[in-house]
Design an enzyme around this catalytic site. Sequence first.
Site, PDB file in Angstrom:
ATOM      1  N   GLY A 282      17.521 -11.830  26.270  1.00  0.00           N
ATOM      2  CA  GLY A 282      16.967 -10.669  25.578  1.00  0.00           C
ATOM      3  C   GLY A 282      15.534 -10.959  25.192  1.00  0.00           C
ATOM      4  O   GLY A 282      14.581 -10.483  25.804  1.00  0.00           O
ATOM      5  N   CYS A 349       9.497  -2.009  -1.978  1.00  0.00           N
ATOM      6  CA  CYS A 349       9.670  -2.406  -3.369  1.00  0.00           C
ATOM      7  C   CYS A 349      10.369  -3.756  -3.518  1.00  0.00           C
ATOM      8  O   CYS A 349      11.283  -3.885  -4.317  1.00  0.00           O
ATOM      9  CB  CYS A 349      10.510  -1.327  -4.050  1.00  0.00           C
ATOM     10  SG  CYS A 349      12.067  -1.059  -3.161  1.00  0.00           S
TER      11      CYS A 349
HETATM   12  N1  LLP Z   1      24.218 -12.708  24.372  1.00  0.00           N
HETATM   13  C1  LLP Z   1      24.852 -12.699  23.189  1.00  0.00           C
HETATM   14  C2  LLP Z   1      26.319 -12.729  23.152  1.00  0.00           C
HETATM   15  C3  LLP Z   1      24.094 -12.675  21.989  1.00  0.00           C
HETATM   16  O1  LLP Z   1      24.729 -12.664  20.824  1.00  0.00           O
HETATM   17  C4  LLP Z   1      22.675 -12.654  22.063  1.00  0.00           C
HETATM   18  C5  LLP Z   1      21.873 -12.625  20.852  1.00  0.00           C
HETATM   19  C6  LLP Z   1      22.075 -12.635  23.343  1.00  0.00           C
HETATM   20  C7  LLP Z   1      22.878 -12.682  24.477  1.00  0.00           C
HETATM   21  C8  LLP Z   1      20.574 -12.590  23.528  1.00  0.00           C
HETATM   22  O2  LLP Z   1      19.951 -13.712  23.014  1.00  0.00           O
HETATM   23  P1  LLP Z   1      18.377 -13.952  23.260  1.00  0.00           P
HETATM   24  O3  LLP Z   1      18.157 -14.219  24.732  1.00  0.00           O
HETATM   25  O4  LLP Z   1      17.664 -12.748  22.836  1.00  0.00           O
HETATM   26  O5  LLP Z   1      18.059 -15.126  22.417  1.00  0.00           O
HETATM   27  N2  LLP Z   1      17.802 -11.108  15.346  1.00  0.00           N
HETATM   28  C9  LLP Z   1      17.547 -12.492  15.698  1.00  0.00           C
HETATM   29  C10 LLP Z   1      18.211 -12.871  17.008  1.00  0.00           C
HETATM   30  C11 LLP Z   1      19.702 -12.636  17.019  1.00  0.00           C
HETATM   31  C12 LLP Z   1      20.327 -12.942  18.344  1.00  0.00           C
HETATM   32  C13 LLP Z   1      21.718 -12.428  18.419  1.00  0.00           C
HETATM   33  N3  LLP Z   1      22.366 -12.594  19.668  1.00  0.00           N
HETATM   34  C14 LLP Z   1      16.040 -12.713  15.741  1.00  0.00           C
HETATM   35  O6  LLP Z   1      15.295 -11.798  15.448  1.00  0.00           O
HETATM   36  O7  LLP Z   1      15.588 -13.817  16.020  1.00  0.00           O
END
Ligand code: LLP
Length: 413
Positions: A282, A349
């Site tokens: 992602g 706030c």
């Molecule tokens: N697959 C699963 C099952 C996941 O839970 C996630 C991310 C991804 C793929 C994608 O991961 P990536 O390639 O984006 O690292 N809000 C947090 C990140 C939370 C990630 C949750 N799961 C932030 O802003 O850093």
Amino acid sequence: MIPYSYRDNRLFCEETDLAEVARQYGTPAYVYSKAGITGNYARIDAAFAAAPHLVCYALKANANPALLKMMAELGAGADVVSGGELAQALAAGFPAQRIVFASVGKTDAEIRFAIRSGILALNVESREELEVTARLAAEMGMTAPIALRINPDIDIEGHPYLTTGKSANKFGIALEEARAAYLWAAEQNSLKIVGVHCHIGSMIKKSDPYHRMAETLAAFVADLGKAGIRFEHVDLGGGLGVDYTKVLGEQGSPWFMEPEEMAAQVIPVLQPLGCEILLEPGRSIVGPNGVLLSQVLYRKETKGKKFLVVDAAMSDLIRPSLYGAYHAILPLQAGGAELETVDVVGAICESGDFLAKDRELERLQRGDWLAVMTAGAYGYTLTSNYNARPRPVEVLIDGATHSVIRDREPSLF
Ligand code: LLP
């Protein structure tokens, strides 16, 4: 490639002057680079060319409908975490057969929707969920394609909120339990075992955890093979980390590890299994290609602290407040002004509402624009209407052209 650069001290995305975007659409505004996003997807896809594979883009990072459509047209699959995201993926044109669905708390309605839609795999996260899935599929007179999400107890040594593959985390099933669960699943007419899934966390900086995960899964698949269980795919999840300090084209790659390095670590381990490799990136695709534009409202000084009050806030980008995450901040018009140390804060706030703390920036004043960099992932998807603030506009840059890909939410006054 990072699509942002200064030309004559003005910050550009591709061939577009970002000040022009801020002027035309107002701020706060999310801006994305089309070439950057499609390029990163293509890089990851190409890195795995030596093996049968499918890159399932993780919608949670950024689910703007126009970006999803772009990704679907490139042939990507999708990784979704809710019925809502599954609906978004289908609406954007991802074929159901390329969609995987992981969530630790799928509702009955979500499970039924996934089965009915004919997705590639439900990534099941507990024994009880597996049993419920089998029962619901049987009631529907259908077969549910399943993969169990393995929790391999591997530490990625990152932020505790972004670590998901340790046994203390709520995600997935431990290896021993997963073995028994697969043997049980194999006996159920309403279940079809299609794969095995793992996602150990986000912001992975080294290839070693991927290597260990691949070895764990390879041993597991081989072991279950002896018990007569065949897997069509091995899903390694997402997590490829992005270096938030690298924000301009001249700084080189935004990734801690190149996709080719990750591929080199896992393909040799998994290839002998004869399974398709699934990935769920992602952040690494969209993160470095998006920025949040904002305008300075006020300068303010308290005893020993300088504040820059801007028109973006934690409701627009919560990562600094939630994880203490670092996002570089660049002026749209640079050069000349002396440096000063400021906190960049929003109007909300709460003292936890900040975009940067003790940051050295060129002196900016009311009306100046700035860009919060590397905001393409987990930016807009984590926005809220807190304090009755409308969500920002989203703009897509394609060379020298730009267009709105989601309107700013209407103001309430
Ligand atoms: N697959 C699963 C099952 C996941 O839970 C996630 C991310 C991804 C793929 C994608 O991961 P990536 O390639 O984006 O690292 N809000 C947090 C990140 C939370 C990630 C949750 N799961 C932030 O802003 O850093």
